[in-house]
Design an enzyme around this catalytic site. Structure first.
Site, short mmCIF file in Angstrom:
data_model
loop_
_atom_site.label_atom_id
_atom_site.label_comp_id
_atom_site.label_asym_id
_atom_site.label_seq_id
_atom_site.Cartn_x
_atom_site.Cartn_y
_atom_site.Cartn_z
N ASP A 134 0.86 -1.19 0.00
CA ASP A 134 0.00 0.00 0.00
C ASP A 134 0.89 1.24 0.00
O ASP A 134 2.05 1.17 0.39
CB ASP A 134 -0.91 0.02 1.24
N VAL B 134 1.37 1.55 -6.70
CA VAL B 134 1.18 0.63 -7.83
C VAL B 134 1.39 1.33 -9.18
O VAL B 134 1.51 0.66 -10.21
CB VAL B 134 -0.22 -0.06 -7.81
N TYR C 181 -13.50 6.88 -13.23
CA TYR C 181 -13.62 5.67 -12.42
C TYR C 181 -14.37 4.58 -13.18
O TYR C 181 -13.93 3.43 -13.24
CB TYR C 181 -14.34 6.00 -11.11
#
Ligand SMILES: NC(=O)c1ccc[n+]([C@@H]2O[C@H](COP(=O)([O-])OP(=O)(O)OC[C@H]3O[C@@H](n4cnc5c(N)ncnc54)[C@H](O)[C@@H]3O)[C@@H](O)[C@H]2O)c1
Length: 252
Positions: free
Chosen positions: A39, A66, A156
């Site tokens: 994370d 990421v 999104y």
């Protein structure tokens, strides 16, 4: 089955510092997995590691983004041996419910980078290990925003649709290597994602609220983690390329 489904297995979980990813990490460790918990949020990861250790489980943590290729490499390198049995791509961000006319390139690129490009890079990095082992499972966390346009902004919704495409392509192309790839589409879940979900364009949010009225219930993170853990386990041996909703009936 149950308790020992992940005995001797290694699981890499992103978004493991909060919400669904944290619940996935804790649950998998509780079922015997060694969890590589990843994370951006170091404090969140510490809480996850503490919860796992207190329950007698095993985990290492990687603080990383990421979106950054070097961080993805560090996440994959943090495994204890040569195998990664399960990759759970859970990290994700929302887009403040922005419609396309109010969407700037920076937000588009960021949401796509976290929600699609990061998972793609992690798949690309772990698949050689899974192919060498002749087995493996990938579980991506999309959203009902991957199936309908009615729950978030344009970036999104686009990113979560794309994540379903990534999952299906991987499912088809690596099935012969013993790798299964599936995707979970949660409805509303009680987590911290609200930090990236402040309505910024009132007229668009008002239009979206018409569909929010269909919401049946808000799930707990572990309800989604239970599904991720099942899909990643050998109990789901015949499930590959599935798009599984867990939304209390929202999309029904
Ligand atoms: N909560 C919901 O209602 C809901 C519904 C459908 C889908 N989802 C999806 O579930 C997933 C998990 O979200 P959540 O609800 O648990 O939210 P959350 O905000 O509680 O957890 C998301 C975690 O991802 C991490 N993260 C964000 N960007 C990152 C990056 N670039 N690199 C590494 N980590 C990063 C955050 O630090 C956070 O710990 C997301 O993909 C989200 O889109 C959530």
């Amino acid at each position: 089955m149950g308790e020992s489904r992940y005995e001797g297995r290694v699981a890499l979980v992103t978004g493991a510092g909060s919400g669904i990813g944290q619940a996935v990490a804790v649950r998998l460790a509780g079922e015997g997995a060694f969890v590589v918990a990843c994370d951006l949020d170091a404090d969140g990861l510490s809480a996850t590691q503490k919860a796992i250790a207190e329950a007698g489980g095993q985990a290492s943590t990687v603080v990383g983004d990421v979106c950054m290729p070097a961080d993805v490499e560090r996440m994959v390198a943090a495994r204890p041996g040569e195998r990664i049995d399960l990759l759970a791509n859970v990290a994700g961000v929302m887009d403040h419910f922005r419609p396309v006319t109010e969407l700037d390139d920076d937000m588009w690129h960021h949401v796509m980078a976290v929600n699609v490009t990061g998972p793609m890079r992690l798949c690309r990095a772990v698949l050689p290990l899974m192919r060498a082992a002749g087995r493996g499972a990938i579980v991506n966390v999309s959203s009902i925003g991957g199936l309908t346009g009615a729950v978030a902004g344009t970036a999104y919704v686009s990113s979560k649709h794309a994540l379903i495409g990534l999952t299906r392509s991987t499912a088809v192309l690596y099935a012969d290597d013993g790798v299964r790839s599936n995707v979970v589409c949660p409805g509303g879940v009680a987590t911290n994602i609200g930090r990236t979900a402040t309505p910024e364009v009132p007229w668009a949010f008002e239009r979206l609220q018409k569909s929010f009225a269909r919401t049946t219930r808000t799930a707990e993170p572990d309800e989604i983690a239970a599904l991720v853990a099942w899909l990643g386990s050998d109990e789901a041996v015949n499930v590959n390329g599935a798009v599984v909703t867990s939304d209390g009936g929202f999309t029904a």
